[in-house]
Design an enzyme around this catalytic site. Sequence first.
Site, PDB file in Angstrom:
ATOM      1  N   HIS A  86       0.808  -1.230   0.000  1.00 35.46           N
ATOM      2  CA  HIS A  86       0.000   0.000   0.000  1.00 35.46           C
ATOM      3  C   HIS A  86       0.834   1.269   0.000  1.00 35.46           C
ATOM      4  CE1 HIS A  86      -4.006  -1.811   0.835  1.00 35.46           C
ATOM      5  NE2 HIS A  86      -3.292  -2.758   1.424  1.00 35.46           N
ATOM      6  N   LYS A 103      -8.330  13.791   4.906  1.00 35.51           N
ATOM      7  CA  LYS A 103      -7.444  12.615   4.880  1.00 35.51           C
ATOM      8  C   LYS A 103      -6.440  12.781   6.017  1.00 35.51           C
ATOM      9  CE  LYS A 103      -6.495  13.802   0.640  1.00 35.51           C
ATOM     10  NZ  LYS A 103      -6.254  12.806  -0.392  1.00 35.51           N
ATOM     11  N   ARG A 104      -5.680  11.752   6.316  1.00 34.62           N
ATOM     12  CA  ARG A 104      -4.660  11.866   7.367  1.00 34.62           C
ATOM     13  C   ARG A 104      -3.723  13.011   7.017  1.00 34.62           C
ATOM     14  NH1 ARG A 104      -4.203   7.754  11.383  1.00 34.62           N
ATOM     15  NH2 ARG A 104      -2.424   9.012  12.031  1.00 34.62           N
ATOM     16  N   LYS A 125       0.914  14.355   1.545  1.00 33.84           N
ATOM     17  CA  LYS A 125      -0.456  14.700   1.111  1.00 33.84           C
ATOM     18  C   LYS A 125      -0.596  16.222   0.948  1.00 33.84           C
ATOM     19  CE  LYS A 125      -2.315  10.616   3.484  1.00 33.84           C
ATOM     20  NZ  LYS A 125      -3.094   9.849   2.496  1.00 33.84           N
ATOM     21  N   THR A 173      -8.385   6.737  -1.829  1.00 26.96           N
ATOM     22  CA  THR A 173      -9.736   6.202  -2.041  1.00 26.96           C
ATOM     23  C   THR A 173     -10.772   7.296  -1.806  1.00 26.96           C
ATOM     24  OG1 THR A 173      -9.513   5.335   0.204  1.00 26.96           O
ATOM     25  CG2 THR A 173      -9.319   3.750  -1.600  1.00 26.96           C
ATOM     26  N   LYS A 212     -14.414   8.505  -3.855  1.00 32.18           N
ATOM     27  CA  LYS A 212     -15.698   8.803  -3.218  1.00 32.18           C
ATOM     28  C   LYS A 212     -16.206  10.181  -3.654  1.00 32.18           C
ATOM     29  CE  LYS A 212     -14.065   5.979   0.607  1.00 32.18           C
ATOM     30  NZ  LYS A 212     -13.241   5.985   1.846  1.00 32.18           N
TER      31      LYS A 212
HETATM   32  N1  LIG Z   1      -0.619   2.372   4.559  1.00 30.70           N
HETATM   33  N2  LIG Z   1      -1.019   2.741   3.651  1.00 30.70           N
HETATM   34  N3  LIG Z   1      -1.361   3.077   2.677  1.00 30.70           N
HETATM   35  C1  LIG Z   1      -2.498   3.736   2.154  1.00 30.70           C
HETATM   36  C2  LIG Z   1      -3.198   4.606   3.210  1.00 30.70           C
HETATM   37  N4  LIG Z   1      -2.388   5.559   3.791  1.00 30.70           N
HETATM   38  O1  LIG Z   1      -3.755   3.841   4.211  1.00 30.70           O
HETATM   39  O2  LIG Z   1      -3.385   2.702   1.708  1.00 30.70           O
HETATM   40  C3  LIG Z   1      -4.490   3.156   0.956  1.00 30.70           C
HETATM   41  C4  LIG Z   1      -5.305   1.947   0.566  1.00 30.70           C
HETATM   42  O3  LIG Z   1      -4.651   1.189  -0.380  1.00 30.70           O
HETATM   43  C5  LIG Z   1      -4.056   3.955  -0.275  1.00 30.70           C
HETATM   44  O4  LIG Z   1      -5.181   4.421  -0.935  1.00 30.70           O
HETATM   45  C6  LIG Z   1      -3.160   5.104   0.149  1.00 30.70           C
HETATM   46  O5  LIG Z   1      -2.682   5.747  -0.996  1.00 30.70           O
HETATM   47  C7  LIG Z   1      -1.994   4.569   0.984  1.00 30.70           C
HETATM   48  O6  LIG Z   1      -1.182   5.615   1.459  1.00 30.70           O
END
Ligand SMILES: [N-]=[N+]=N[C@]1([C@H](N)O)O[C@H](CO)[C@@H](O)[C@H](O)[C@H]1O
Length: 804
Positions: free
Chosen positions: A361, A540-541, A546, A648, A652
């Site tokens: 990820h 987002k976080r 980001k 993601t 949305k």
């Molecule tokens: N750990 N991790 N990874 C992430 C997100 N931060 O949770 O997974 C998400 C789910 O795959 C991604 O959409 C995102 O870009 C990626 O940074």
Amino acid sequence: MTQTLHAVPAGDAIDATALKADVLKHLTFTIGRAPEDAALGDWRMALSFAVRDRITESWLASERAAREAGAKRVYYLSLEFLIGRLLEDALVNLGLAEAAEVALRDLGLALGEVVADEPDAALGNGGLGRLAACFMESLATIGCPAIGYGIRYEHGLFRQQFEHGRQVELPELWLEQQHPWEFERPGSRLRVGFGGHVHQVEGRTIWHPAEEVEAEAFDTPIVGWEGQWANPLRLWSARAVYPFDLNRFNHGDFRGAAEPEALARTISRVLYPDDTTDEGKALRLKQEYFFVAASLADILCRFERDFDDLALLPEKVAIQLNDTHPAVAGPELVRLLHDERGVEFSRAVEIARGCLSYTNHTLLPEALESWSEGLFGHLLPRHLEIIERIDAEHYGAHPDRPGSIFEHGEIQMGTLSFVMAHKVNGVSALHTELMKETVFEGLHQVHPDRIVNQTNGVTPRRWLKSCNAALSDLITETIGAGWVRDLSQLERLEPHLGDGAFINRYAAAKRANKAVFSNWLAGDYGLKVDPDAMFDAQIKRIHEYKRQHLNILQTIAAWQAIHDDPQADWTPRLKIFGGKAAPGYHFAKDIIRLINDVAARLNADPVTSKYLQVIFLPNYNVSLAERIIPASDLSEQISTAGKEASGTGNMKFALNGALTIGTLDGANVEIREQVGPENFFLFGMTAAEVTARRAVPDHARRAIEGSAPLARALGALRDGTFSPDEPGRYHGIADNIAGGDHFLVASDFAAYHAAQTDVSRAYGDRETWARMAARNTARSGWFSSDRTIRGYMGEIWGAAPLID
Ligand SMILES: [N-]=[N+]=N[C@]1([C@H](N)O)O[C@H](CO)[C@@H](O)[C@H](O)[C@H]1O
């Protein structure tokens, strides 16, 4: 829940009567309350149990069908499941939302209030955890036999509060009340060991753990669309094998008597709050092994109930590793097959690899997990031996491609996961290509067919049908309700995009959501906003890659521009921020404070506040996202290209008709391909240009010299404009951007600033904007997590749906 009151179809009336009776039954016999004494929480529990009854029927029938079919099962191992609330999701998937509204109205209650009383199950940090939750819902909607395995944290992701603009973390208390959706499974308790020693006895390897805890299962059925199928989410809770030391108690050592239980529970006490950062703490490794060991023992127990040939395992069992957090599953499965069941070592590795697949990820170096051999070997001595042997066998078989799972005395969990998986996937097309070129370049050479792409997706039930009734109803009216199960049907909206009446109704749906959101903002935060202003959201976080600091810097530049020419025809805009920073991530916390300080200054500015307002909504979570996304016009997806694996939230927003301003990063690339470049506000460097720009000496200083708005905005960070009581408060952020600027905020600023000007201009033409927004919705079918899951089922798991 944005419910619109309308005539209740006959079916709903019957359902409403039955549901009302069941709610009253549970209130009396499960909650033990008389209606006249019941509080909102009691009614919510009663309704939840009544709905759970209906899910349970489907669940037990699904389990029976899977077993009778001898079906292959998918096991999704994830340390995070960011579920959010379940009541509304269940009502919508069972088609009982209208019936529940009627039933509760008869009881003098508003469904919206009852639903809002449920605490979020915040068992995840961000995208990775939410993806797992969307996947569970899609697996059930498709009717694919599956079980999600994770940890039942007593405390999920911390609650965020602001004190003088600063983030403060408070414990999250979702289990303070009974959690109505779970079934406790005392019969499914398993022992998990740690530490100790390994002995050879008559040629067999025996591991004698030094300590043991018990893993107790709690099952939450996840129901799919139209309630045809349900799969369990099995979360493990840690408890002591001998919870109470009576001997110590009898000697007055009360703390000592309770210690075993307290120590064991620590393992499932709290979720580590880091998103894309390797935690590296011993307790974290214990959490990872705890849930993996319990899950694999449970999986083998279920398999051996129906099959006795272990060679069949890869045909009946598919295990997905959600990132490297469950990576120890490789050596653990080998241990269970070889040490405990006598399968020859290499054969055990082969069988394990046939079952295992791994999703990566992130490429961020600081997020790639590794464990020191010392710590790992201390906690898991046998697994270290097994990893050494796997390493020797793997690289021994490829002498031309030297490499190792061990680097610098650390076990690289990404490499281990890759070596032990038959398939490895990225989460967007760009990310998957970058995986082959960077972190897994060497292994990709050795195993050119192992890496595949599975672009992420989101469930259209929660993220459109349930959270945006105004738009969902319009879509269903226009193309029928088939889109909820098959999101590709949204493309049938395309012919309607030329119809002015449809576009007006589309715009009206968005406007209605914005009015609801504006009233909520006024009520809960005292901020009066114009629902016709552009609602621009970045939720987002908080993380440097980001680039929330790029967003707020450009906001400052926009504010300064309005001051320069207050009479100009400015497009009114509300900047919405939401997101948590990991507690130890101080730079991210400074960004939060800056945004709050800028908000305070701008919202009180008599000259500019009618054109530009800023709000940072605290405690961003799944439920807040469900409130913000339907009301948004602009989606900020502005990460440094090459850093956001997918995203993601971006999907949305597009689905709900918010236009994207973004870089060519992660799934933004595919969103732009799907919706059309003319319906997407692109800016900034590509991933390749980012790499090149970083090599340019002084790239930030050059960018600042080349952009007066940037230089001026940075000046405001330096001169205390937003912190008159502490002028130096934001020097750190300013120095970071003007100095190394690793995430190229300065170099992408001018392009971003120009793109925001284009956005304001475009928003001025409401009909065109609405058509662009509607086209985003019409072309977002690809981003359904059903499509993603069908990809995994076909290309990775070899699993089949059991419902048509
Ligand atoms: N750990 N991790 N990874 C992430 C997100 N931060 O949770 O997974 C998400 C789910 O795959 C991604 O959409 C995102 O870009 C990626 O940074």
